[in-house]
Design a protein around this motif. Structure first.
Motif, PDB file in Angstrom:
ATOM      1  N   LEU A 575       0.767  -1.191   0.343  1.00 22.60           N
ATOM      2  CA  LEU A 575      -0.131  -0.039   0.054  1.00 22.60           C
ATOM      3  C   LEU A 575       0.694   1.166   0.255  1.00 22.60           C
ATOM      4  CD1 LEU A 575      -2.758  -0.647   2.650  1.00 22.60           C
ATOM      5  CD2 LEU A 575      -2.947  -0.866  -0.060  1.00 22.60           C
ATOM      6  N   ILE A 576       1.793   0.662   0.544  1.00 27.40           N
ATOM      7  CA  ILE A 576       2.879   2.174   0.643  1.00 27.40           C
ATOM      8  C   ILE A 576       3.979   2.303  -0.578  1.00 27.40           C
ATOM      9  CG2 ILE A 576       5.106   3.367   1.888  1.00 27.40           C
ATOM     10  CD1 ILE A 576       4.053   1.638   3.647  1.00 27.40           C
ATOM     11  N   GLU A 577       4.700   1.322  -0.992  1.00 27.56           N
ATOM     12  CA  GLU A 577       4.901   0.810  -2.774  1.00 27.56           C
ATOM     13  C   GLU A 577       4.578   0.603  -3.206  1.00 27.56           C
ATOM     14  OE1 GLU A 577       9.228   1.661  -2.623  1.00 27.56           O
ATOM     15  OE2 GLU A 577       9.411   2.079  -0.710  1.00 27.56           O
ATOM     16  N   SER A 578       3.487   0.584  -4.097  1.00 27.96           N
ATOM     17  CA  SER A 578       2.781  -0.030  -4.785  1.00 27.96           C
ATOM     18  C   SER A 578       3.319  -1.501  -5.895  1.00 27.96           C
ATOM     19  CB  SER A 578       1.477  -0.161  -4.869  1.00 27.96           C
ATOM     20  OG  SER A 578       2.178   1.521  -6.522  1.00 27.96           O
ATOM     21  N   GLU A 579       4.492  -0.761  -6.669  1.00 24.78           N
ATOM     22  CA  GLU A 579       5.755  -1.552  -7.463  1.00 24.78           C
ATOM     23  C   GLU A 579       6.715  -2.188  -7.349  1.00 24.78           C
ATOM     24  OE1 GLU A 579       4.281  -1.655 -10.418  1.00 24.78           O
ATOM     25  OE2 GLU A 579       2.604  -0.156  -9.228  1.00 24.78           O
ATOM     26  N   ASN A 580       6.589  -1.826  -5.554  1.00 24.94           N
ATOM     27  CA  ASN A 580       7.816  -2.856  -5.452  1.00 24.94           C
ATOM     28  C   ASN A 580       8.171  -4.274  -5.266  1.00 24.94           C
ATOM     29  OD1 ASN A 580       9.543  -4.138  -3.077  1.00 24.94           O
ATOM     30  ND2 ASN A 580      10.946  -2.268  -3.265  1.00 24.94           N
ATOM     31  N   VAL A 581       9.145  -4.568  -6.282  1.00 26.49           N
ATOM     32  CA  VAL A 581       9.454  -5.688  -6.215  1.00 26.49           C
ATOM     33  C   VAL A 581       9.019  -7.239  -5.189  1.00 26.49           C
ATOM     34  CG1 VAL A 581      10.613  -7.724  -7.841  1.00 26.49           C
ATOM     35  CG2 VAL A 581       9.483  -5.429  -9.241  1.00 26.49           C
TER      36      VAL A 581
END
Length: 649
Positions: A575-581
């Protein structure tokens, strides 16, 4: 001495809307605001210094007006500059700590000049004033704000957290050349006199025995280069040039090596020189006490603009015109001691005495004791009563204290440490200030902590460790020293020792979210998983929006064989960094271990399209397919993962 003005002042003038639509006069003056960081007035030649050459400042004083007794309300860069730009005291504008946003409710002089048609630009000498990190909101009103690069590979200070003064002025000169249309408002910030004192050649040799003065002389040479450019371009004659120090430097006086902790004149008395168009009033010297909060109202007054509706300062033009000779009350504020768990300080300075509100209050007769060495404090002294009444009036007009609880981000905290400031200590909005130690009793610790921060940033770990161990001799429960020692041990991967220091730091200061997070890191590495879980949970309870803490706690829950709890943390992280792999992969792993294949498979299939070269994606996809009974799909995914892994060098 004038009485202290009420903070909120309504000025009958043109409305903001009509002003915004007005146009500057055909020959409106260019305005150049030059702030020189950490510049003591008594270390400038035209202010009486004999062991430093400052020809540029001296020349400006000859062409302009020199204020002999100008005072900043704060010994901290962000706070003092916010006051210069807004005409407000720190308690009014709210920037009482690093990384605290300058509220849009407080217009800056740049924004008001921009509305009048001025081309505005700012050129900063240190990342501490970067509007993307440590000084949010400072860029408001500037067409161009010369922030630092978001990422720097340099291990040197230069370009990473600081710029040489000559680089700053060359950036400003280049912008001016590309934007010749007048009028301009430029803010140029020279950081050089700030410690560590490392002037470039030849100043490092000329001033080798007093390097602080070498930094001042170098900054003066950069200023001289800028002024020469203004003269060559024909801008100098019709310009307003204001040069001011944002605060001073302790240099060992009152046992303070640097600045930020105390409110003595060593860190609050600054040079202030104003050059007017056509060099009006050239060579004048104003002896009356004034404040840096008077600068913004002065600029607006000089260009005929309506005044700030809310301000604590007043225009200085009455001194230029000879209609005023009285000094003004100077308020001082520092909340920086709160970062170490010590009491904040407030002061009131008249031309004859200074009162400092502290756990052990101080009162100095400035006529007989200009160095502020012998306190005459008595609680029933009329000067004390008047000062407390004036400070109480100031407090009535202060804004919300909610900003006091804000802390710098992890990256910004590292930048602060590189500049010698305490990183992201939790501010003490919830502490009982009356019970906090007097900074006078802690200044030796502060000097050692400052030395340790700079040594650590320079990679001199043994020096940093030695300084911190000395702090613990003075105060075995110093949370700042314990945390910094823990961070040093984390860097050298001694995780058990790091965990010990960080747990002790957390016991001393339970509201330090960063110490809790770092303790969780150390314990996770040391495989104390229950301890890591508890520390990370404590950190997130204090600061819920920490991505790295959520990510690490998700991993810890996976290691504890609690995939459901891991899913909760990793979903919160996304929810904070939606694209973090990394978070997406860990969430998929938790879902697989929780037999939640219905969500794991489509998420991994989608990830395989955006991360087609990542073998871990296909390894997890193979596991999810196999567990779902999709044998052929699992075999293809495994083969793809093996192929990608074997093709990597």
């Amino acid at each position: 001495m004038k009485g202290f003005r009420a903070i909120a002042i309504l000025v009958s003038c043109l409305s903001a809307a009509s002003w915004a639509q007005s146009k500057p006069a055909a020959k409106a003056p260019d305005i150049f605001l030059i702030t020189i960081d950490t510049l003591r007035a008594d270390h400038v030649h035209c202010y009486g210094a004999t062991n430093v050459e400052t020809p540029a400042l001296d020349s400006l004083a000859k062409d302009g007006i020199r204020f002999a007794a100008a005072f900043t309300p704060s010994p901290i860069t962000n706070t003092s500059h916010a006051s210069i730009l807004t005409g407000l005291l720190p308690g009014s504008h709210g920037v009482t700590d690093f990384a605290v946003p300058l509220s849009a409710a407080h217009p800056t002089v740049a924004a008001l000049l921009q509305q009048r048609g001025y081309h505005t630009a700012a050129f900063i000498g240190a990342v501490i004033l970067d509007s993307k990190t440590l000084a949010p909101g400072f860029d408001r009103g500037f067409d161009f704000y010369d922030n630092f690069p978001e990422h720097s590979d340099s291990k040197l200070r230069w370009g990473r957290v600081e710029r040489r003064g000559m680089d700053v002025v060359q950036h400003a000169e280049s912008w001016l050349a590309k934007h010749p249309a007048a009028p301009h408002f430029l803010w140029v910030h020279l950081y050089d006199p700030h410690d560590p004192y490392e002037p470039p050649p030849p100043f490092d040799q000329t001033y080798k025995d007093h390097l602080y003065d070498g930094e001042i002389a170098y900054a003066d040479s950069a200023l001289g280069h800028f002024i020469a450019t203004l003269k060559q371009s024909g801008r100098y004659q019709n310009s307003i040039i204001i040069v001011v120090g944002d605060h001073g430097e302790g240099l060992g006086e009152h046992h303070e090596d640097t600045h930020g902790i105390f409110l003595y004149d060593s860190t609050t008395h600054v040079p202030l020189i104003v050059k007017l168009p056509a060099q009006a009033h050239a060579g004048a010297m104003i002896a009356a006490q004034v404040r840096t909060i008077d600068i913004a109202p002065t600029i607006l007054d000089l260009v005929g603009a309506p005044q700030l509706e809310k301000r604590d300062g007043d225009s200085l033009t009455s001194y230029f015109n000879g209609t005023d000779e009285d000094g003004r009350l100077a308020v001082g504020e520092t909340d920086y001691p709160l970062r170490f768990g010590w009491a904040p300080l407030r002061s009131l300075r008249t031309e004859t005495y200074k009162f400092i509100e502290a756990p052990r209050p101080e009162l100095y007769d400035l006529k007989s004791d200009a160095a502020e060495l012998h306190s005459d404090y008595k609680p029933d002294d009329p000067r004390v009563t008047k000062s407390r009444d004036a400070l109480a009036e100031v407090r009535k007009h202060e804004g919300s204290s909610e900003n006091a609880a804000k802390t710098a981000t992890e990256g910004a905290a590292g930048q602060l440490k590189a500049l010698g400031y305490a990183g992201s200590e939790t501010a003490s909005a919830q502490r009982n200030l009356a019970l906090l130690p007097d900074p006078k009793d802690k200044i030796e610790e502060q000097n050692l902590l400052h030395k340790a921060m700079l040594a650590s940033d320079d990679g001199r770990s043994s020096e940093a460790r030695e300084a911190l161990e000395k702090v613990l001799v003075l105060d075995p429960k110093s949370p700042t020293a314990l945390r910094q020692l823990g961070e040093l041990e984390l860097q050298v991967e001694d995780y058990a020792k790091a965990a010990g220091h960080l747990k002790a730091a957390l016991e001393a200061r339970p509201d330090d979210a960063t110490a809790a997070f770092e303790a969780g890191q150390a314990m996770q590495k040391a495989r104390d998983l229950p301890g890591a879980r508890d520390a990370l949970e404590a950190s997130l309870k204090l600061l819920p929006g920490q991505f790295q803490a959520r990510l690490l706690l998700g991993q810890v829950y996976l290691d504890l064989k609690n995939p459901k709890a891991a899913e909760d943390q990793l979903e919160a992280a996304l929810l904070i960094e939606s694209e973090n792999v990394e978070a997406q992969l860990l969430l998929a792993k938790a879902q697989i271990e929780d037999s939640n294949y219905a969500e794991a498979v489509p998420a991994l299939e989608s990830l395989s399209k955006t991360q087609p070269e990542n073998p871990e994606v296909f390894d997890l996809l193979a596991r999810a397919y196999a567990a779902s009974g999709k044998a052929s799909e699992a075999q293809r995914a495994k083969a793809q993962g093996d192929k990608l892994r074997s093709s990597k060098p």
